[in-house]
Design a protein around this motif. Structure first.
Motif, PDB file in Angstrom:
ATOM      1  N   PRO A 189       9.794  12.179   2.196  1.00  0.00           N
ATOM      2  CA  PRO A 189      10.836  12.584   3.150  1.00  0.00           C
ATOM      3  C   PRO A 189      11.945  11.558   3.326  1.00  0.00           C
ATOM      4  O   PRO A 189      13.064  11.926   3.690  1.00  0.00           O
ATOM      5  CB  PRO A 189      10.052  12.788   4.456  1.00  0.00           C
ATOM      6  N   GLU A 190      11.680  10.276   3.085  1.00  0.00           N
ATOM      7  CA  GLU A 190      12.688   9.238   3.304  1.00  0.00           C
ATOM      8  C   GLU A 190      13.777   9.267   2.242  1.00  0.00           C
ATOM      9  O   GLU A 190      14.888   8.796   2.479  1.00  0.00           O
ATOM     10  CB  GLU A 190      12.017   7.865   3.337  1.00  0.00           C
ATOM     11  N   TYR A 191      13.472   9.773   1.085  1.00  0.00           N
ATOM     12  CA  TYR A 191      14.471   9.821   0.007  1.00  0.00           C
ATOM     13  C   TYR A 191      14.199  11.028  -0.896  1.00  0.00           C
ATOM     14  O   TYR A 191      14.193  10.920  -2.118  1.00  0.00           O
ATOM     15  CB  TYR A 191      14.472   8.521  -0.804  1.00  0.00           C
ATOM     16  N   TYR A 192      13.995  12.192  -0.271  1.00  0.00           N
ATOM     17  CA  TYR A 192      13.522  13.345  -1.041  1.00  0.00           C
ATOM     18  C   TYR A 192      14.568  13.876  -2.021  1.00  0.00           C
ATOM     19  O   TYR A 192      14.220  14.365  -3.096  1.00  0.00           O
ATOM     20  CB  TYR A 192      13.029  14.462  -0.115  1.00  0.00           C
ATOM     21  N   GLU A 193      15.866  13.799  -1.700  1.00  0.00           N
ATOM     22  CA  GLU A 193      16.882  14.282  -2.637  1.00  0.00           C
ATOM     23  C   GLU A 193      16.875  13.449  -3.916  1.00  0.00           C
ATOM     24  O   GLU A 193      16.930  13.990  -5.031  1.00  0.00           O
ATOM     25  CB  GLU A 193      18.278  14.241  -2.004  1.00  0.00           C
ATOM     26  N   GLU A 194      16.794  12.133  -3.747  1.00  0.00           N
ATOM     27  CA  GLU A 194      16.778  11.252  -4.918  1.00  0.00           C
ATOM     28  C   GLU A 194      15.514  11.459  -5.749  1.00  0.00           C
ATOM     29  O   GLU A 194      15.568  11.528  -6.981  1.00  0.00           O
ATOM     30  CB  GLU A 194      16.889   9.786  -4.480  1.00  0.00           C
ATOM     31  N   GLN A 195      14.365  11.563  -5.058  1.00  0.00           N
ATOM     32  CA  GLN A 195      13.097  11.779  -5.755  1.00  0.00           C
ATOM     33  C   GLN A 195      13.118  13.115  -6.501  1.00  0.00           C
ATOM     34  O   GLN A 195      12.680  13.206  -7.657  1.00  0.00           O
ATOM     35  CB  GLN A 195      11.936  11.751  -4.754  1.00  0.00           C
ATOM     36  N   PHE A 196      13.636  14.146  -5.840  1.00  0.00           N
ATOM     37  CA  PHE A 196      13.677  15.461  -6.471  1.00  0.00           C
ATOM     38  C   PHE A 196      14.559  15.456  -7.715  1.00  0.00           C
ATOM     39  O   PHE A 196      14.175  15.952  -8.773  1.00  0.00           O
ATOM     40  CB  PHE A 196      14.190  16.515  -5.487  1.00  0.00           C
ATOM     41  N   MET A 197      15.757  14.897  -7.598  1.00  0.00           N
ATOM     42  CA  MET A 197      16.678  14.895  -8.724  1.00  0.00           C
ATOM     43  C   MET A 197      16.080  14.170  -9.931  1.00  0.00           C
ATOM     44  O   MET A 197      16.144  14.640 -11.068  1.00  0.00           O
ATOM     45  CB  MET A 197      17.996  14.213  -8.334  1.00  0.00           C
ATOM     46  N   ALA A 198      15.485  12.997  -9.684  1.00  0.00           N
ATOM     47  CA  ALA A 198      14.922  12.205 -10.776  1.00  0.00           C
ATOM     48  C   ALA A 198      13.733  12.908 -11.416  1.00  0.00           C
ATOM     49  O   ALA A 198      13.609  12.966 -12.644  1.00  0.00           O
ATOM     50  CB  ALA A 198      14.511  10.831 -10.267  1.00  0.00           C
ATOM     51  N   MET A 199      12.842  13.471 -10.591  1.00  0.00           N
ATOM     52  CA  MET A 199      11.640  14.118 -11.120  1.00  0.00           C
ATOM     53  C   MET A 199      11.986  15.409 -11.858  1.00  0.00           C
ATOM     54  O   MET A 199      11.431  15.689 -12.922  1.00  0.00           O
ATOM     55  CB  MET A 199      10.655  14.401  -9.991  1.00  0.00           C
ATOM     56  N   LYS A 246      19.348   2.101  -4.846  1.00  0.00           N
ATOM     57  CA  LYS A 246      18.939   1.535  -3.563  1.00  0.00           C
ATOM     58  C   LYS A 246      17.602   2.105  -3.092  1.00  0.00           C
ATOM     59  O   LYS A 246      16.889   1.476  -2.329  1.00  0.00           O
ATOM     60  CB  LYS A 246      20.030   1.806  -2.509  1.00  0.00           C
ATOM     61  N   THR A 247      17.269   3.308  -3.527  1.00  0.00           N
ATOM     62  CA  THR A 247      15.954   3.882  -3.219  1.00  0.00           C
ATOM     63  C   THR A 247      14.952   3.416  -4.284  1.00  0.00           C
ATOM     64  O   THR A 247      15.350   2.967  -5.367  1.00  0.00           O
ATOM     65  CB  THR A 247      16.022   5.427  -3.232  1.00  0.00           C
ATOM     66  N   PRO A 248      13.654   3.538  -4.001  1.00  0.00           N
ATOM     67  CA  PRO A 248      12.651   3.088  -4.971  1.00  0.00           C
ATOM     68  C   PRO A 248      12.335   4.116  -6.066  1.00  0.00           C
ATOM     69  O   PRO A 248      11.363   3.957  -6.789  1.00  0.00           O
ATOM     70  CB  PRO A 248      11.419   2.840  -4.088  1.00  0.00           C
ATOM     71  N   LYS A 298       0.830  -1.214   0.000  1.00  0.00           N
ATOM     72  CA  LYS A 298       0.000   0.000   0.000  1.00  0.00           C
ATOM     73  C   LYS A 298       0.858   1.255   0.000  1.00  0.00           C
ATOM     74  O   LYS A 298       0.570   2.217  -0.728  1.00  0.00           O
ATOM     75  CB  LYS A 298      -0.913  -0.013   1.231  1.00  0.00           C
ATOM     76  N   LYS A 299       1.927   1.267   0.808  1.00  0.00           N
ATOM     77  CA  LYS A 299       2.788   2.443   0.890  1.00  0.00           C
ATOM     78  C   LYS A 299       3.472   2.718  -0.438  1.00  0.00           C
ATOM     79  O   LYS A 299       3.513   3.866  -0.904  1.00  0.00           O
ATOM     80  CB  LYS A 299       3.835   2.232   1.996  1.00  0.00           C
ATOM     81  N   ARG A 300       3.997   1.676  -1.083  1.00  0.00           N
ATOM     82  CA  ARG A 300       4.666   1.857  -2.364  1.00  0.00           C
ATOM     83  C   ARG A 300       3.673   2.280  -3.441  1.00  0.00           C
ATOM     84  O   ARG A 300       3.988   3.133  -4.297  1.00  0.00           O
ATOM     85  CB  ARG A 300       5.359   0.553  -2.784  1.00  0.00           C
ATOM     86  N   ALA A 301       2.474   1.699  -3.411  1.00  0.00           N
ATOM     87  CA  ALA A 301       1.457   2.085  -4.389  1.00  0.00           C
ATOM     88  C   ALA A 301       1.095   3.566  -4.245  1.00  0.00           C
ATOM     89  O   ALA A 301       0.900   4.273  -5.241  1.00  0.00           O
ATOM     90  CB  ALA A 301       0.213   1.217  -4.228  1.00  0.00           C
ATOM     91  N   GLU A 302       1.035   4.025  -2.997  1.00  0.00           N
ATOM     92  CA  GLU A 302       0.723   5.430  -2.755  1.00  0.00           C
ATOM     93  C   GLU A 302       1.850   6.338  -3.255  1.00  0.00           C
ATOM     94  O   GLU A 302       1.599   7.410  -3.824  1.00  0.00           O
ATOM     95  CB  GLU A 302       0.490   5.662  -1.262  1.00  0.00           C
ATOM     96  N   GLU A 303       3.095   5.914  -3.070  1.00  0.00           N
ATOM     97  CA  GLU A 303       4.235   6.702  -3.552  1.00  0.00           C
ATOM     98  C   GLU A 303       4.241   6.790  -5.076  1.00  0.00           C
ATOM     99  O   GLU A 303       4.528   7.851  -5.645  1.00  0.00           O
ATOM    100  CB  GLU A 303       5.543   6.079  -3.037  1.00  0.00           C
ATOM    101  N   ARG A 336      10.868  20.415  -5.867  1.00  0.00           N
ATOM    102  CA  ARG A 336      11.601  20.443  -4.604  1.00  0.00           C
ATOM    103  C   ARG A 336      10.622  20.413  -3.424  1.00  0.00           C
ATOM    104  O   ARG A 336      10.811  19.668  -2.449  1.00  0.00           O
ATOM    105  CB  ARG A 336      12.460  21.713  -4.549  1.00  0.00           C
ATOM    106  N   ILE A 337       9.574  21.214  -3.517  1.00  0.00           N
ATOM    107  CA  ILE A 337       8.561  21.262  -2.451  1.00  0.00           C
ATOM    108  C   ILE A 337       7.864  19.909  -2.312  1.00  0.00           C
ATOM    109  O   ILE A 337       7.711  19.379  -1.201  1.00  0.00           O
ATOM    110  CB  ILE A 337       7.537  22.371  -2.747  1.00  0.00           C
ATOM    111  N   ILE A 338       7.449  19.341  -3.444  1.00  0.00           N
ATOM    112  CA  ILE A 338       6.735  18.061  -3.421  1.00  0.00           C
ATOM    113  C   ILE A 338       7.607  16.961  -2.819  1.00  0.00           C
ATOM    114  O   ILE A 338       7.161  16.170  -1.981  1.00  0.00           O
ATOM    115  CB  ILE A 338       6.296  17.655  -4.847  1.00  0.00           C
ATOM    116  N   ALA A 339       8.869  16.903  -3.247  1.00  0.00           N
ATOM    117  CA  ALA A 339       9.761  15.843  -2.760  1.00  0.00           C
ATOM    118  C   ALA A 339       9.956  15.932  -1.247  1.00  0.00           C
ATOM    119  O   ALA A 339       9.937  14.916  -0.542  1.00  0.00           O
ATOM    120  CB  ALA A 339      11.113  15.934  -3.470  1.00  0.00           C
ATOM    121  N   LYS A 340      10.131  17.145  -0.717  1.00  0.00           N
ATOM    122  CA  LYS A 340      10.332  17.312   0.721  1.00  0.00           C
ATOM    123  C   LYS A 340       9.093  16.936   1.522  1.00  0.00           C
ATOM    124  O   LYS A 340       9.179  16.345   2.600  1.00  0.00           O
ATOM    125  CB  LYS A 340      10.730  18.753   1.025  1.00  0.00           C
ATOM    126  N   LYS A 341       7.920  17.280   1.000  1.00  0.00           N
ATOM    127  CA  LYS A 341       6.676  17.048   1.726  1.00  0.00           C
ATOM    128  C   LYS A 341       6.197  15.602   1.652  1.00  0.00           C
ATOM    129  O   LYS A 341       5.734  15.044   2.656  1.00  0.00           O
ATOM    130  CB  LYS A 341       5.580  17.970   1.183  1.00  0.00           C
TER     131      LYS A 341
END
Length: 459
Positions: A366-376, A399-401, A106-111, A358-363
């Motif tokens: 939070p567990e991997y916001y730098e990686e999510q931000f860079m990719a997005m 290593k992050t999803p 459920k958590k991964r599906a939500e992400e 940047r705002i979306i990734a931080k909010k």
């Protein structure tokens, strides 16, 4: 009968040689020139820029168009646009034919869902900003096409192929002179924004001690396997790579049949329908994959025929050719009149895409916001490949999803982003109403994105 030594027999081969040769030269420059090595500019973009430089020098010396010199026939630019158009769909089809990794929690599906909504939210924000800029420009510059601002999300958010598609529709159906080159230039500025913004951010974070860059790898991981369980062997009576290409072309053939049928049913929408070649290609590939899986489940076939590793390689091949051809297809003479507006659009696209993601990734991540931000940020100014390039700088082993988020977010992004495609036809007719609708949709998407925070506050 055409003789084999006639130029018409060799035009396409020579053009393809030029595209792939420029990629090889770009790769050498990226490895040998320190500035380029650290720039994160994709080889495909650099290859296209090299061709543009050669074309510019040729025009200065001869006063003639490089691609109309006769070496590539008298429609070299048109052929580049055709290659870009088809490679967009072929790349998406190859990606869609890959098999999934099974069910997710459920958590991964939500992400994944939130990643898809972030993609659409960025499209809409880019669209609003782009439309505001070009509406103002149309009131200042006589004859300027007010709906051109919607090419910002197509060029930045969706890449070279879609920028070409919609620029072409605006040019042929709505009289936007040099619309194709305008869209392709915006897409090229998107790649530069990804590289420039990415490098600046990484260096600032590193100097502040907030981020440690990982050593670069060749991009391969332990999960890359050419032969997975119960697949057909690499070489049998037909090569495994040939089988993958056959699946891709069969899917594209089906999508062409769908385009022909829809074009006959709705002749007034033919340009738009053929502009959706990539989307219909994804639908056809999904159908082909479903039939293949059904036959395998029912034991009517005993081996799996598709391979994720080879499909990824083919997808990357098509996207590399698409980008280098798309950048090379820019008509330099088209940039003279509106280069200022394009620079403003490009700069605005960089800023809003950077800040919003940047705002979306931080909010939300939070567990991997730098990686999510860079990719997005990389994906929503270039392509998914650009996002992966930036992601590898800080997460080379995935290593992050985040890499999975980029893959699986496509379905919610298509569902929620489809209305944007429909609005693209309204933009030339009523740009102000289009901007208002885009803004309303942006608000709605963000309410869904921040649903937990909003409803929690209400309670």
């Amino acid at each position: 009968m055409t003789n084999f030594w006639d130029s018409s027999v060799w035009n396409f081969i020579l053009l393809l040689t030029l595209l792939l040769g420029s990629l090889m030269i770009a790769n050498i420059f990226k490895r040998r020139v320190p500035f380029l090595k650290n720039s994160l500019i994709p080889n495909s973009v650099l290859g296209g820029i090299i061709i543009l430089v050669v074309e510019w020098i040729y025009m200065l010396i001869s006063g003639k168009q490089f691609f109309d010199s006769g070496m590539f026939g008298h429609g070299g630019h048109d052929m580049l646009e055709i290659i870009t158009y088809h490679c967009l769909a072929l790349g998406f089809i190859a990606s869609s034919l890959k098999t999934g990794g099974g069910k997710m929690g459920k958590k991964r599906a939500e992400e994944v869902f939130n990643t898809g909504l972030t993609t659409v939210g960025t499209y809409l924000l880019q669209g609003v900003v782009g439309m505001v800029i070009t509406i103002i420009a149309a009131n200042v510059i006589s004859g300027f096409f007010a709906g051109a601002g919607l090419l910002l999300p197509f060029g930045y958010g969706q890449g070279t192929g879609q920028a070409l598609n919609w620029g072409g529709i605006y040019e042929s159906d709505h009289g936007f002179v040099n619309g194709r080159s305008f869209g392709l230039t915006i897409a090229a500025l998107g790649f530069l924004s990804a590289a420039i913004g990415g490098v600046i951010h990484l260096n600032i974070q590193r100097k502040a001690g907030k981020l440690k860059l990982s050593a670069r790898t060749d991009g391969s991981t332990h999960t890359d396997r050419i032969e997975s369980y119960n697949e057909i062997p690499m070489q049998e009576s037909v090569d495994k790579l040939t089988v993958q290409l056959a699946f891709i072309m069969i899917s594209y053939g089906i999508s062409y049949g769908l385009m022909v049928a829809l074009g006959a049913l709705i002749p007034g929408m033919k340009a738009t329908i053929y502009g959706f070649n990539f989307l219909l290609g994804v639908l056809a590939a999904t159908l082909v994959k479903a039939i293949h899986n059904l036959l395998y489940t029912k034991k009517l076939i005993t081996r799996k025929y598709t391979n994720n590793f080879l499909m990824t390689r083919l997808s990357n091949l098509f996207f590399d050719i698409m980008v280098v051809a798309g950048v090379a297809a820019i008509r330099l003479e088209a940039l003279e009149k509106y280069w200022g507006i394009m620079v403003i659009l490009g700069g605005a696209g960089l800023v809003v895409s950077f800040v919003y993601n940047r705002i979306i990734a931080k909010k939300l991540f939070p567990e991997y916001y730098e990686e999510q931000f860079m990719a997005m940020y990389g994906m929503l100014t270039g392509t998914a490949s650009t996002g992966i390039i930036l992601l590898r700088e800080i997460d080379p082993e995935f290593k992050t999803p985040v890499s999975d988020n980029l893959v699986y977010q496509n379905f919610p992004a298509i569902v929620f982003g489809f209305p944007l495609m429909l609005l693209a036809n309204l933009a030339p007719v009523n740009p102000v109403l289009t901007t208002i609708i885009l803004a309303a949709m942006f608000v709605a998407i963000n309410i869904i994105l921040f649903r937990k925070s909003i409803f929690k506050r209400k309670k």
